[in-house]
Write a protein that holds these residues in place. Structure first.
Motif, PDB file in Angstrom:
ATOM      1  N   ASP A 145       0.823  -1.206   0.000  1.00 29.28           N
ATOM      2  CA  ASP A 145       0.000   0.000   0.000  1.00 29.28           C
ATOM      3  C   ASP A 145       0.858   1.257   0.000  1.00 29.28           C
ATOM      4  OD1 ASP A 145      -2.654   1.517   0.728  1.00 29.28           O
ATOM      5  OD2 ASP A 145      -1.186   2.153   2.233  1.00 29.28           O
ATOM      6  N   PHE A 146       1.927   1.248   0.789  1.00 27.05           N
ATOM      7  CA  PHE A 146       2.839   2.397   0.817  1.00 27.05           C
ATOM      8  C   PHE A 146       3.394   2.667  -0.570  1.00 27.05           C
ATOM      9  CE2 PHE A 146       7.364   3.681   1.127  1.00 27.05           C
ATOM     10  CZ  PHE A 146       7.179   4.985   1.556  1.00 27.05           C
ATOM     11  N   TRP A 147       3.837   1.605  -1.251  1.00 26.09           N
ATOM     12  CA  TRP A 147       4.424   1.809  -2.565  1.00 26.09           C
ATOM     13  C   TRP A 147       3.377   2.190  -3.602  1.00 26.09           C
ATOM     14  CZ3 TRP A 147       8.500   3.546  -4.462  1.00 26.09           C
ATOM     15  CH2 TRP A 147       9.706   3.405  -3.795  1.00 26.09           C
ATOM     16  N   ARG A 148       2.166   1.718  -3.457  1.00 26.55           N
ATOM     17  CA  ARG A 148       1.102   2.155  -4.370  1.00 26.55           C
ATOM     18  C   ARG A 148       0.908   3.657  -4.259  1.00 26.55           C
ATOM     19  NH1 ARG A 148      -4.059   3.579  -3.855  1.00 26.55           N
ATOM     20  NH2 ARG A 148      -4.064   3.090  -1.613  1.00 26.55           N
ATOM     21  N   ARG A 149       0.838   4.139  -3.025  1.00 24.61           N
ATOM     22  CA  ARG A 149       0.616   5.568  -2.814  1.00 24.61           C
ATOM     23  C   ARG A 149       1.803   6.399  -3.308  1.00 24.61           C
ATOM     24  NH1 ARG A 149      -3.730   6.320   0.829  1.00 24.61           N
ATOM     25  NH2 ARG A 149      -4.416   4.354   1.790  1.00 24.61           N
ATOM     26  N   LEU A 150       3.022   5.913  -3.060  1.00 27.55           N
ATOM     27  CA  LEU A 150       4.205   6.663  -3.480  1.00 27.55           C
ATOM     28  C   LEU A 150       4.321   6.669  -5.005  1.00 27.55           C
ATOM     29  CD1 LEU A 150       6.481   8.242  -2.171  1.00 27.55           C
ATOM     30  CD2 LEU A 150       7.848   6.143  -2.122  1.00 27.55           C
ATOM     31  N   ALA A 151       4.042   5.532  -5.632  1.00 24.79           N
ATOM     32  CA  ALA A 151       4.107   5.472  -7.096  1.00 24.79           C
ATOM     33  C   ALA A 151       3.096   6.409  -7.732  1.00 24.79           C
ATOM     34  CB  ALA A 151       3.886   4.035  -7.568  1.00 24.79           C
ATOM     35  N   LEU A 152       1.920   6.508  -7.148  1.00 21.08           N
ATOM     36  CA  LEU A 152       0.914   7.417  -7.689  1.00 21.08           C
ATOM     37  C   LEU A 152       1.393   8.865  -7.672  1.00 21.08           C
ATOM     38  CD1 LEU A 152      -2.351   5.919  -6.125  1.00 21.08           C
ATOM     39  CD2 LEU A 152      -1.841   6.111  -8.576  1.00 21.08           C
ATOM     40  N   VAL A 160      12.309   9.672 -12.161  1.00 20.00           N
ATOM     41  CA  VAL A 160      12.258   9.070 -10.828  1.00 20.00           C
ATOM     42  C   VAL A 160      12.406   7.554 -10.951  1.00 20.00           C
ATOM     43  CG1 VAL A 160      10.793   8.649  -8.811  1.00 20.00           C
ATOM     44  CG2 VAL A 160      10.873  10.920  -9.845  1.00 20.00           C
ATOM     45  N   GLN A 161      13.151   6.970 -10.023  1.00 22.40           N
ATOM     46  CA  GLN A 161      13.277   5.519  -9.913  1.00 22.40           C
ATOM     47  C   GLN A 161      12.826   5.100  -8.524  1.00 22.40           C
ATOM     48  OE1 GLN A 161      17.374   4.621 -10.806  1.00 22.40           O
ATOM     49  NE2 GLN A 161      17.304   5.603 -12.817  1.00 22.40           N
ATOM     50  N   PHE A 162      12.376   3.856  -8.403  1.00 21.14           N
ATOM     51  CA  PHE A 162      11.809   3.374  -7.152  1.00 21.14           C
ATOM     52  C   PHE A 162      12.720   2.321  -6.524  1.00 21.14           C
ATOM     53  CE2 PHE A 162       7.615   4.151  -9.564  1.00 21.14           C
ATOM     54  CZ  PHE A 162       7.539   5.473  -9.119  1.00 21.14           C
ATOM     55  N   GLY A 163      13.380   2.665  -5.419  1.00 19.05           N
ATOM     56  CA  GLY A 163      14.172   1.703  -4.651  1.00 19.05           C
ATOM     57  C   GLY A 163      13.302   1.169  -3.521  1.00 19.05           C
ATOM     58  N   LEU A 164      12.991  -0.113  -3.528  1.00 21.99           N
ATOM     59  CA  LEU A 164      11.944  -0.626  -2.638  1.00 21.99           C
ATOM     60  C   LEU A 164      12.202  -0.330  -1.175  1.00 21.99           C
ATOM     61  CD1 LEU A 164      10.942  -4.051  -4.234  1.00 21.99           C
ATOM     62  CD2 LEU A 164       9.911  -1.781  -4.534  1.00 21.99           C
ATOM     63  N   VAL A 165      13.431  -0.520  -0.707  1.00 21.43           N
ATOM     64  CA  VAL A 165      13.756  -0.222   0.689  1.00 21.43           C
ATOM     65  C   VAL A 165      15.259  -0.398   0.866  1.00 21.43           C
ATOM     66  CG1 VAL A 165      13.613  -2.514   1.775  1.00 21.43           C
ATOM     67  CG2 VAL A 165      12.789  -0.507   3.035  1.00 21.43           C
ATOM     68  N   ILE A 184       6.233  -4.508  -6.074  1.00 19.49           N
ATOM     69  CA  ILE A 184       6.376  -4.348  -7.530  1.00 19.49           C
ATOM     70  C   ILE A 184       5.011  -4.403  -8.195  1.00 19.49           C
ATOM     71  CG2 ILE A 184       7.244  -5.466  -9.624  1.00 19.49           C
ATOM     72  CD1 ILE A 184       9.666  -6.391  -7.913  1.00 19.49           C
ATOM     73  N   ASP A 185       4.207  -5.383  -7.812  1.00 22.20           N
ATOM     74  CA  ASP A 185       2.875  -5.511  -8.411  1.00 22.20           C
ATOM     75  C   ASP A 185       2.015  -4.280  -8.124  1.00 22.20           C
ATOM     76  OD1 ASP A 185       3.655  -8.003  -9.332  1.00 22.20           O
ATOM     77  OD2 ASP A 185       2.620  -9.106  -7.745  1.00 22.20           O
ATOM     78  N   ALA A 186       2.137  -3.737  -6.910  1.00 21.26           N
ATOM     79  CA  ALA A 186       1.355  -2.554  -6.555  1.00 21.26           C
ATOM     80  C   ALA A 186       1.808  -1.341  -7.364  1.00 21.26           C
ATOM     81  CB  ALA A 186       1.476  -2.277  -5.065  1.00 21.26           C
ATOM     82  N   ILE A 187       3.107  -1.197  -7.541  1.00 19.20           N
ATOM     83  CA  ILE A 187       3.637  -0.084  -8.340  1.00 19.20           C
ATOM     84  C   ILE A 187       3.125  -0.173  -9.774  1.00 19.20           C
ATOM     85  CG2 ILE A 187       5.751   0.849  -9.364  1.00 19.20           C
ATOM     86  CD1 ILE A 187       7.162   0.051  -6.689  1.00 19.20           C
ATOM     87  N   GLY A 191       0.108   2.013 -13.040  1.00 21.70           N
ATOM     88  CA  GLY A 191       0.503   2.471 -14.366  1.00 21.70           C
ATOM     89  C   GLY A 191       1.908   3.029 -14.409  1.00 21.70           C
ATOM     90  N   ALA A 192       2.603   3.055 -13.270  1.00 21.63           N
ATOM     91  CA  ALA A 192       3.985   3.549 -13.240  1.00 21.63           C
ATOM     92  C   ALA A 192       4.898   2.595 -14.009  1.00 21.63           C
ATOM     93  CB  ALA A 192       4.464   3.677 -11.798  1.00 21.63           C
ATOM     94  N   THR A 193       5.791   3.151 -14.803  1.00 27.32           N
ATOM     95  CA  THR A 193       6.673   2.342 -15.646  1.00 27.32           C
ATOM     96  C   THR A 193       8.152   2.517 -15.323  1.00 27.32           C
ATOM     97  OG1 THR A 193       6.752   4.084 -17.336  1.00 27.32           O
ATOM     98  CG2 THR A 193       5.012   2.418 -17.549  1.00 27.32           C
ATOM     99  N   GLN A 194       8.476   3.301 -14.308  1.00 26.44           N
ATOM    100  CA  GLN A 194       9.880   3.601 -14.025  1.00 26.44           C
ATOM    101  C   GLN A 194      10.655   2.374 -13.531  1.00 26.44           C
ATOM    102  OE1 GLN A 194       7.232   5.545 -12.912  1.00 26.44           O
ATOM    103  NE2 GLN A 194       7.928   7.643 -12.512  1.00 26.44           N
TER     104      GLN A 194
END
Length: 349
Positions: A145-152, A160-165, A184-187, A191-194
């Motif tokens: 959920d955290f990553w879904r919100r951040l990706a949005l 921007v790139q996403f480092g999980l933790v 990853i699935d939530a990101i 629709g985020a593609t980074q």
């Protein structure tokens, strides 16, 4: 790495933008710099042991956008920015905190507007208020959920790139792999593609990728199952060259230790047709560490089919005389380690 003033880098002492399609054999050594060259900027995650969330400007602070100009001028193009999950999302499964999000966004938007890329780094060791993901108090769903919100928030910014933790630890490797997959699935569901960077368990040390004596099932046996539906992820590993691999000591084991600690993981990447980012490396300002760091970076360039780049640990505004800090001196002079990195930052003349 933890953001503490008196210890370095990761605690492994207890022992980007291309798709991950690789060749079966080593590539010709790169004559150009690797795609990603940069630094981990630390200080926005500090103060976690004080009364939380702490006071901005006193207990923690974000680097300024202006400070990234120094690194950009050296040839760096990727800034990894550390922050705390709990500050950004004070209640699990809740909304992101507007003031903290604005601080993060100001750095990200300003830095990417300069043409740099930013790797988001929740510097939490796969834990929330010291409770690790996968336990009843912090279910995997909360991490996703955290990553879904951040990706949005950042999916519209291609820089921007996403480092999980940062550096998962103190949990079964299988649990971490499940959590990484859920994030990853939530990101991707947003629709985020980074690019996504995926660390391993046990502080994600390259040299401990195969260890089974202290952190559980080896990453080498579990993390290969993590997949990105867009094939746009890389593994993020960290590596230091002191006697315990922690980065907490100014001395390095030998001039050859840089390449030696990476070789087996490199072979694993090639065997599994994956790619990686060396998300943290560093060494004290002495001749042995200089050779070790150069050897590590030469190894990455010689295996550019599986290595996408590297990030020095560390930079940021409040490190003072920390022996791994690349922040220029108060009178504007470069730290010695910047000279070591120069051949790997810009094309040869």
């Amino acid at each position: 790495m933890t953001a503490r003033l008196f210890a370095g880098a990761c605690l492994a002492a207890m022992l980007l933008s291309t798709a991950p399609t690789v060749s079966a054999a080593p590539a010709t050594p790169a004559t150009e710099p690797l795609p990603w060259r940069g630094i981990s900027l630390s200080s926005a995650e500090w103060g976690e042991k004080l009364p939380f969330p702490g006071v901005h400007g006193k207990d923690f602070v974000y680097p300024s956008v202006a400070s990234t100009a120094y690194y950009q001028a050296q040839g760096m193009n990727l800034m990894r920015i550390a922050f705390r999950w709990e500050r950004l999302q004070p209640v699990l499964m809740g909304e992101l905190e507007p003031t903290e999000l604005a601080r993060l966004r100001a750095f990200v938007d300003g830095t990417t507007a300069r043409g740099l890329h930013v790797l988001l780094d929740p510097h939490n060791y796969a834990a929330y208020k010291d409770v690790h993901v996968g336990r009843p108090e912090v279910p995997i769903e909360a991490f996703a959920d955290f990553w879904r919100r951040l990706a949005l928030q950042f999916k519209a910014n291609p820089n921007v790139q996403f480092g999980l933790v940062n550096e998962p630890r103190n949990m079964p490797t299988e649990t971490w792999a499940d959590a990484a997959q859920a994030a990853i699935d939530a990101i991707r569901a947003t629709g985020a593609t980074q690019l996504i960077t995926v660390p391993g368990n046990g502080y994600t040390g390259a040299w401990s990728w195969f260890e089974r004596t202290w952190y559980g099932t080896p990453n080498a046996e579990v993390m290969g199952r993590v997949r990105d539906p867009l094939d746009h992820m890389v593994y993020e590993v960290h590596q230091y060259f002191d006697h315990d691999g922690s980065g907490g000591h100014a001395d390095c084991v030998s001039p050859e230790i840089g390449a030696e600690r990476l070789k087996r993981f490199t072979a694993w990447l090639r065997e599994h047709k994956r790619r990686a980012l060396l998300g943290e490396l560093g060494g004290g300002a002495n001749p042995v560490c200089e050779q070790a760091v150069r050897g590590a970076l030469q190894h990455l360039q010689a295996n550019a089919d599986v290595w996408t780049g590297w990030l020095w640990w560390a930079g940021g505004p409040t490190w003072g005389d920390y022996f791994l800090s690349l922040e220029p001196t108060p009178d504007g002079k470069d730290k010695p380690q910047m000279r070591w990195l120069a051949p790997f930052l810009k094309p040869a003349p």
